[in-house]
Design a protein around this motif. Structure first.
Motif, short mmCIF file in Angstrom:
data_model
loop_
_atom_site.label_atom_id
_atom_site.label_comp_id
_atom_site.label_asym_id
_atom_site.label_seq_id
_atom_site.Cartn_x
_atom_site.Cartn_y
_atom_site.Cartn_z
N HIS A 91 -17.26 -35.40 14.85
CA HIS A 91 -17.78 -36.53 14.04
C HIS A 91 -16.76 -37.68 14.01
N GLU A 92 -15.52 -37.36 13.66
CA GLU A 92 -14.52 -38.43 13.48
C GLU A 92 -14.20 -39.16 14.78
N HIS A 95 -16.34 -42.02 15.79
CA HIS A 95 -16.01 -43.34 15.24
C HIS A 95 -15.00 -44.08 16.10
N GLU A 108 -22.79 -43.56 10.65
CA GLU A 108 -22.52 -42.18 10.23
C GLU A 108 -23.57 -41.21 10.79
N ALA A 111 -22.57 -40.32 14.25
CA ALA A 111 -21.44 -39.39 14.28
C ALA A 111 -21.89 -37.95 14.02
N TYR A 136 -25.39 -39.80 7.60
CA TYR A 136 -24.84 -38.49 7.97
C TYR A 136 -25.90 -37.60 8.64
ZN LIG Z 1 -18.02 -40.68 9.56
#
Ligand SMILES: [Zn+2]
Length: 190
Positions: A91-92, A95, A108, A111, A136
């Motif tokens: 996920h990170e 970015h 988000e 990600a 998310y």
């Molecule tokens: Zn994020």
């Protein structure tokens, strides 16, 4: 990466990830393969820094090629730590490599879409309900479903964010308004 503390979350990280350098390369490469079909289009970054830090805010945060991952979160995590670390970093690092000229929920969502495609979420973690802009994993699983219905959708959405994307981009890419797509998606969730 040679300064992992000898106790707490840092030690748990080091005990779980045997070769941090290889780990960082593997996660970065897989994210790029999910986001891009041509290496020439990959958003450039000169360096990635991963810090297991204390105190960390929340789980993790990324900016300017640096990911800070909370040592307290790693120390307290109760499930499969290897899967969790890989998932958080998938996920990170998104970015770092994704284009990001879009709303926060889309950034988000992408990600968490990448985290799912990388194999660190399962469909069992998908939930009915919410809305397309729920951010998310709510948005991420939606993008994953769209990528199945409209092959290449995830990569095209990322490319659209190179210039400017918003909810109308869903219609540009599929021919249907995002609200219609969301209804169809909700109906398709068992
Ligand atoms: Zn994020």
């Amino acid at each position: 990466m040679n300064q992992i503390p000898a106790a707490g979350g840092g030690k748990r990280f080091a005990d779980t990830i045997a070769d941090p350098q290889a780990f960082i390369k593997a996660r970065a490469k897989q994210d790029c393969l999910i986001l891009y079909d041509d290496p020439a289009n990959v958003r450039r970054t000169s360096q990635i820094t991963l810090v297991i830090e204390s105190p960390g805010n929340g789980v993790a945060a990324t900016g300017g090629g640096r990911t800070g991952f909370s040592a307290a979160y790693i120390a307290g995590f109760g499930g499969n730590l290897e899967t969790e670390i890989n998932g958080v970093i998938a996920h990170e690092f998104t970015h770092i490599y994704q284009y990001n000229r879009g709303p926060g929920w889309m950034i988000e969502g992408m990600a968490d879409y990448v985290r799912f495609k990388a194999g660190f979420f399962t469909l069992a973690q998908r939930r009915k309900g919410g809305n397309f802009d729920g951010s998310y994993r709510t948005t991420g699983f939606f993008i994953a479903w769209l990528d199945d219905q409209y092959p290449g959708f995830g990569r095209k959405l990322n490319q659209a964010m190179k210039t400017a994307a918003d909810q109308t981009t869903f219609q540009t890419l599929t021919g249907k308004p995002v609200e219609t797509l969301w209804s169809e998606y909700q109906a398709a969730i068992p």
